[in-house]
Design a protein around this motif. Structure first.
Motif, PDB file in Angstrom:
ATOM      1  N   ALA A  16       0.831  -1.143  -0.047  1.00 17.00           N
ATOM      2  CA  ALA A  16      -0.050   0.105   0.101  1.00 17.00           C
ATOM      3  C   ALA A  16       0.850   1.249  -0.169  1.00 17.00           C
ATOM      4  O   ALA A  16       0.592   2.237  -0.786  1.00 17.00           O
ATOM      5  CB  ALA A  16      -0.993  -0.016   1.326  1.00 17.00           C
ATOM      6  N   ALA A  17       1.921   1.193   0.837  1.00 22.10           N
ATOM      7  CA  ALA A  17       2.908   2.413   0.793  1.00 22.10           C
ATOM      8  C   ALA A  17       3.329   2.813  -0.757  1.00 22.10           C
ATOM      9  O   ALA A  17       3.435   3.603  -0.798  1.00 22.10           O
ATOM     10  CB  ALA A  17       3.968   1.963   1.711  1.00 22.10           C
ATOM     11  N   ARG A  18       3.859   1.620  -1.285  1.00 22.54           N
ATOM     12  CA  ARG A  18       4.481   1.733  -2.711  1.00 22.54           C
ATOM     13  C   ARG A  18       3.384   2.510  -3.495  1.00 22.54           C
ATOM     14  O   ARG A  18       3.667   3.232  -4.349  1.00 22.54           O
ATOM     15  CB  ARG A  18       4.989   0.291  -3.224  1.00 22.54           C
ATOM     16  N   ARG A  27       6.126   3.808  14.846  1.00 19.29           N
ATOM     17  CA  ARG A  27       5.863   4.141  15.946  1.00 19.29           C
ATOM     18  C   ARG A  27       4.486   5.069  16.027  1.00 19.29           C
ATOM     19  O   ARG A  27       3.834   4.846  16.913  1.00 19.29           O
ATOM     20  CB  ARG A  27       7.037   5.034  16.616  1.00 19.29           C
ATOM     21  N   LYS A  28       4.236   5.921  14.926  1.00 21.65           N
ATOM     22  CA  LYS A  28       3.335   6.679  14.970  1.00 21.65           C
ATOM     23  C   LYS A  28       2.182   5.844  14.799  1.00 21.65           C
ATOM     24  O   LYS A  28       0.976   6.130  15.280  1.00 21.65           O
ATOM     25  CB  LYS A  28       3.501   7.509  13.790  1.00 21.65           C
ATOM     26  N   ILE A  29       2.131   4.612  13.935  1.00 18.78           N
ATOM     27  CA  ILE A  29       0.926   3.834  13.806  1.00 18.78           C
ATOM     28  C   ILE A  29       0.363   3.438  15.112  1.00 18.78           C
ATOM     29  O   ILE A  29      -0.821   3.509  15.628  1.00 18.78           O
ATOM     30  CB  ILE A  29       1.454   2.612  12.893  1.00 18.78           C
ATOM     31  N   LEU A  30       1.372   2.978  16.061  1.00 15.70           N
ATOM     32  CA  LEU A  30       0.892   2.448  17.380  1.00 15.70           C
ATOM     33  C   LEU A  30       0.235   3.796  17.941  1.00 15.70           C
ATOM     34  O   LEU A  30      -0.645   3.478  18.748  1.00 15.70           O
ATOM     35  CB  LEU A  30       2.304   2.092  18.197  1.00 15.70           C
ATOM     36  N   HIS A  32      -1.166   6.269  16.979  1.00 15.78           N
ATOM     37  CA  HIS A  32      -2.602   6.732  16.376  1.00 15.78           C
ATOM     38  C   HIS A  32      -3.736   5.747  16.816  1.00 15.78           C
ATOM     39  O   HIS A  32      -4.758   6.028  17.163  1.00 15.78           O
ATOM     40  CB  HIS A  32      -2.293   6.813  14.856  1.00 15.78           C
ATOM     41  N   PHE A  33      -3.637   4.367  16.569  1.00 17.87           N
ATOM     42  CA  PHE A  33      -4.546   3.565  16.641  1.00 17.87           C
ATOM     43  C   PHE A  33      -4.836   3.320  18.364  1.00 17.87           C
ATOM     44  O   PHE A  33      -5.723   2.673  18.313  1.00 17.87           O
ATOM     45  CB  PHE A  33      -4.114   2.323  16.035  1.00 17.87           C
ATOM     46  N   GLN A 161      -0.883  11.737  10.107  1.00 19.56           N
ATOM     47  CA  GLN A 161      -0.811  10.956  11.733  1.00 19.56           C
ATOM     48  C   GLN A 161       0.445   9.985  11.416  1.00 19.56           C
ATOM     49  O   GLN A 161       0.832   9.869  12.554  1.00 19.56           O
ATOM     50  CB  GLN A 161      -2.032  10.532  12.273  1.00 19.56           C
ATOM     51  N   VAL A 162       0.544   9.365  10.596  1.00 22.58           N
ATOM     52  CA  VAL A 162       1.372   8.090  10.264  1.00 22.58           C
ATOM     53  C   VAL A 162       2.409   7.885   9.655  1.00 22.58           C
ATOM     54  O   VAL A 162       2.966   7.191   9.428  1.00 22.58           O
ATOM     55  CB  VAL A 162       0.355   6.829  10.143  1.00 22.58           C
TER      56      VAL A 162
END
Length: 200
Positions: A16-18, A27-30, A32-33, A161-162
């Protein structure tokens, strides 16, 4: 307070990032969710080569340091009828196992993947009274999975945010020669999450 568990399909998220053209800060994913409740656990699933190098080991260590439980499976080599060789590993069974065996520990499961194979497990979780949120990008998310979930998060909507700003995604093909002389393709999505994430 709502108990939250996070399940990240590493290969799917990197793909998905690609497509998006920008990469994620794990770290931001952690952060945020888990902002809306108490994080029970965060699982990260990734394929690894038969002989992981130091960088890949450091990445797994970095994720563990951040608070992830890292699940890996070795890449397996397959040769088709045309003689073309590919390497892949299927971690679906590990993800489903963790989803279903840890249900007593969470109220909401957040699943970062768009893989339609998870439709039925998501339905089972909801039948058990769990809330399920799927996060991915629409063009990589099966209609069935999106329909089965309680809520859907488009990565594009949470980019601010991520995202890991300024990080250039590596080339998709990373072939390296192992000490025994074999050419091995690295699981590039492992490397992509390492630089600048867990070594600060």
């Amino acid at each position: 307070m709502e108990r939250i568990a996070l399940f990240i399909d590493g290969a799917n998220v990197y793909a998905a990032a690609r497509r998006l053209g920008w990469n994620f800060d794990h770290r931001k994913i952690l952060e945020h969710f888990s902002a809306t409740g108490r994080l029970y656990n965060a699982f990260y699933y990734a394929a690894v080569p038969a002989h992981p190098d130091d960088k890949q080991k450091r990445f797994a260590d970095a994720l563990t340091y951040m608070g992830y439980t890292v699940r890996t499976r070795p890449l397996r080599e397959n040769t088709d009828e045309h003689g073309d060789t590919s390497r892949r590993a299927n971690l679906d069974i590990e993800i489903v196992t963790d989803l279903l065996t840890t249900t007593d520990q969470y109220d909401t499961a957040i699943l970062l993947t768009g893989d339609g194979d998870f439709e039925r497990p998501v339905e089972v979780l909801r039948a058990r009274g769990k809330r399920v949120i799927v996060a991915s990008i629409p063009e990589m998310t099966s209609t069935e999975l999106r329909n089965a979930a309680d809520a859907y998060v488009d990565f594009k909507d949470i980019r601010e945010q991520v995202e890991r700003p300024g990080y250039r995604l590596p080339r998709e093909q990373r072939a390296e020669v192992t000490p025994n002389g074999r050419t091995e393709h690295r699981p590039f999505y492992l490397d992509a999450a390492l630089e600048g994430s867990g070594e600060r």
